[in-house]
Design a protein around this motif. Structure first.
Motif, short mmCIF file in Angstrom:
data_model
loop_
_atom_site.label_atom_id
_atom_site.label_comp_id
_atom_site.label_asym_id
_atom_site.label_seq_id
_atom_site.Cartn_x
_atom_site.Cartn_y
_atom_site.Cartn_z
N GLU A 1 107.72 61.52 34.47
CA GLU A 1 108.66 62.64 34.64
C GLU A 1 109.30 62.82 35.93
O GLU A 1 110.30 63.46 36.13
N ILE A 2 108.58 62.18 37.15
CA ILE A 2 109.12 62.56 38.26
C ILE A 2 109.58 61.09 39.13
O ILE A 2 109.86 61.25 40.11
N GLN A 3 109.38 60.02 38.06
CA GLN A 3 109.79 58.92 38.74
C GLN A 3 111.24 58.75 39.18
O GLN A 3 111.67 58.44 40.19
N GLY A 4 112.26 59.60 38.70
CA GLY A 4 113.79 59.48 38.79
C GLY A 4 113.92 60.46 40.04
O GLY A 4 114.48 59.82 40.99
N LEU A 5 113.03 61.48 40.30
CA LEU A 5 113.21 62.24 41.56
C LEU A 5 112.85 61.42 42.66
O LEU A 5 113.38 61.23 43.75
N LEU A 6 111.38 60.80 42.49
CA LEU A 6 111.03 59.82 43.58
C LEU A 6 111.92 58.72 43.91
O LEU A 6 112.14 58.38 45.21
N PHE A 7 112.53 58.15 42.93
CA PHE A 7 113.56 57.09 42.97
C PHE A 7 114.72 57.50 44.07
O PHE A 7 115.17 57.19 44.99
N VAL A 8 115.41 58.52 43.61
CA VAL A 8 116.47 59.03 44.52
C VAL A 8 116.15 59.47 45.81
O VAL A 8 116.62 59.17 46.74
N ILE B 1 99.92 43.61 39.58
CA ILE B 1 100.46 44.69 38.99
C ILE B 1 100.60 45.88 39.91
O ILE B 1 99.39 46.34 40.50
N ILE B 2 101.56 46.32 40.56
CA ILE B 2 101.69 47.39 41.67
C ILE B 2 101.95 48.89 40.79
O ILE B 2 102.95 49.13 40.16
N LEU B 3 100.96 49.50 40.83
CA LEU B 3 101.09 51.06 40.30
C LEU B 3 102.23 51.97 40.69
O LEU B 3 102.92 52.67 40.01
N GLY B 4 102.34 51.65 41.90
CA GLY B 4 103.35 52.66 42.48
C GLY B 4 102.83 53.99 43.07
O GLY B 4 101.39 54.21 43.25
N LEU B 5 103.74 54.88 43.47
CA LEU B 5 103.29 56.31 43.98
C LEU B 5 102.71 56.96 43.00
O LEU B 5 101.72 57.89 43.29
N THR B 6 103.16 56.87 41.72
CA THR B 6 102.76 57.72 40.67
C THR B 6 102.90 57.23 39.24
O THR B 6 103.67 56.34 39.22
N LEU C 1 112.29 52.07 39.11
CA LEU C 1 113.71 51.95 38.17
C LEU C 1 113.42 51.09 37.05
O LEU C 1 114.15 51.59 36.07
N THR C 2 112.41 50.07 37.04
CA THR C 2 112.28 49.46 35.54
C THR C 2 110.71 49.25 35.43
O THR C 2 110.03 50.07 36.12
N SER C 3 110.65 48.97 34.12
CA SER C 3 109.17 48.69 33.59
C SER C 3 108.48 47.56 34.26
O SER C 3 107.31 47.35 34.03
N GLU C 4 109.08 46.64 34.99
CA GLU C 4 108.53 45.65 35.78
C GLU C 4 107.75 46.01 36.79
O GLU C 4 108.52 46.21 37.98
N LYS C 5 106.54 45.89 36.87
CA LYS C 5 105.75 46.30 38.04
C LYS C 5 105.08 45.14 38.63
O LYS C 5 104.06 45.49 39.28
N THR C 6 105.17 44.16 38.19
CA THR C 6 104.57 42.84 38.60
C THR C 6 104.97 42.18 39.99
O THR C 6 106.27 42.31 40.13
#
Length: 307
Positions: free
Chosen positions: A19-26, A10-15, A83-88
Motif C-alpha cells: 500500500e505504501i510502495q507507490g508513495l515510497l517510490f515517488v 532476493i532483495i526485500l526492499g524497504l517495506t 516499481l515491479t515484482s522483480e526483486k532478484t
C-alpha cells in the motif's frame, strides 16, 4: 558439504507493505533526482569554470563524483524493485553493487577528512595556503583517497565473495551491504567481521577524530575574529559541515561496528538511508551551493541560456 550454491538473491526492499510502495517510490525517486542532478551540476560547473580549478573545488568535484557513484549504485535497483515484482539480483550483480558502494563509502569518509584539512589550512594559515595546498598536494591527497577506497572495497568485497551462500537467499535490506550478506552466509564470517571492525575503527572513527580536530582548530581561529558578523558566518558554515559529517559518520560506525548476530534490519534500513541517500543529497547544498564562487560559476554556466 552437499550445499546448493546461491546464484541470485532476493532483495526485500524497504517495506513489504504494497500500500505504501507507490508513495515510497515517488519519494525516493525525487530524492535520487535531487542528489544526482545537484551533484552533476557541481561536476559540470567546476569543470566548465577554469577559475574553480583550485584544490578546494577539485575536492568538491571529487565529493560530487563519489556521491553520484554511491547513489547510482544503489537507488536505481531499489526503485526498480519497488516499481515491479522483480526483486532478484544476480550474485555477480550483488557483488558489483557491494564493491562500488563500499568504494564510495571509503572514499567519502577520507574525503571529508581531506576537505576539513583544506579548510583548516585556509583559515588558520591563509597566507601560506597556496604554498601548502598546491597542485602536487592536491594530487597526493586524492591519490590517498583513491588508494584507501580501492583497498577497503577490494578487501571487504573479496572476503564476502569467498563466503558460501547455500540458502536462504533473501536479503532483508534495500541493497547488497556487508551486514545482511554476512547474516546469510552458511560459512564462518569471523574474518569478515574482524576486517569490517578494522576498517570501521581506522576509517570511520579515525577519520572522524581527525575531522573534529581540524574543525577544533578552525573554531579556535574563528573565536579570534573581531567582528560579530564574521564569527556568525564562520560558525554557521562550520556547524552545517559538522552536522552533515556527523550524519554520515555515526550511522556508518553504528552499522559496521557490530557482529552479524546483532543486526536488526528494520532499524538498520533507516540508518543506512542516512549515508546512502540523505548525505549525498545534502552535500551539494552544504558544501557548494552556499559558496559565492560556486553560485557565480553556476550563473556563468547558465548565462548562454538566458540570452
Amino acid at each position: 558439504m552437499n550445499h546448493s550454491i546461491v546464484t541470485e538473491f532476493i532483495i526485500l526492499g524497504l517495506t513489504r507493505n504494497p500500500e505504501i510502495q507507490g508513495l515510497l517510490f515517488v519519494t525516493f525517486l525525487c530524492i535520487y533526482l535531487v542528489a544526482f542532478l545537484g551533484n552533476m551540476l557541481i561536476v559540470i560547473t567546476i569543470i566548465y569554470n577554469t577559475s574553480l580549478h583550485t584544490p578546494m573545488y577539485v575536492l568538491l568535484l571529487a565529493l560530487a563524483i563519489v556521491d553520484i557513484i554511491c547513489t547510482t549504485s544503489i537507488t536505481p535497483k531499489m526503485l526498480w524493485t519497488m516499481l515491479t515484482s522483480e526483486k532478484t539480483i544476480t550474485y555477480s550483480g550483488c557483488m558489483s553493487q557491494l564493491f562500488f558502494f563500499t568504494w564510495s563509502l571509503g572514499a567519502e569518509i577520507v574525503l571529508f577528512t581531506t576537505m576539513a584539512y583544506d579548510r583548516y589550512v585556509a583559515i588558520c594559515f591563509p597566507l601560506r595556503y597556496s604554498t601548502i595546498m598546491n597542485n602536487h598536494m592536491c594530487v597526493a591527497l586524492l591519490s590517498i583517497v583513491m588508494a584507501v577506497a580501492v583497498t577497503n572495497s577490494s578487501v571487504n568485497t573479496g572476503l564476502t565473495a569467498k563466503l558460501i551462500f547455500c540458502g536462504p537467499n533473501t536479503i532483508d535490506h534495500f541493497f547488497c551491504e556487508i551486514p545482511p550478506l554476512l547474516a546469510l552466509s552458511c560459512s564462518p564470517v569471523r574474518l569478515n567481521e574482524v576486517m569490517v571492525y578494522v576498517a570501521d575503527i581506522i576509517l570511520a572513527i579515525g577519520d572522524f577524530t581527525l575531522t573534529c580536530i581540524s574543525y577544533g582548530f578552525i573554531i579556535a581561529a574563528i573565536l579570534r575574529i573581531r567582528t560579530a558578523e564574521g564569527k556568525k558566518k564562520a560558525f554557521s558554515t562550520c556547524s552545517s559541515h559538522l552536522i552533515v559529517v556527523s550524519l554520515y559518520y555515526f550511522p556508518v560506525i553504528y552499522t559496521y561496528i557490530r557482529p552479524a548476530s546483532s543486526y536488526t534490519f528494520d532499524k538498520d534500513k533507516v540508518v543506512a538511508m542516512l549515508y546512502t541517500l540523505v548525505t549525498p543529497t545534502l552535500n551539494p547544498v552544504v558544501y557548494s551551493f552556499r559558496n559565492k564562487d560556486m553560485q557565480a560559476g553556476i550563473r556563468k554556466l547558465f548565462a548562454p541560456l538566458t540570452h
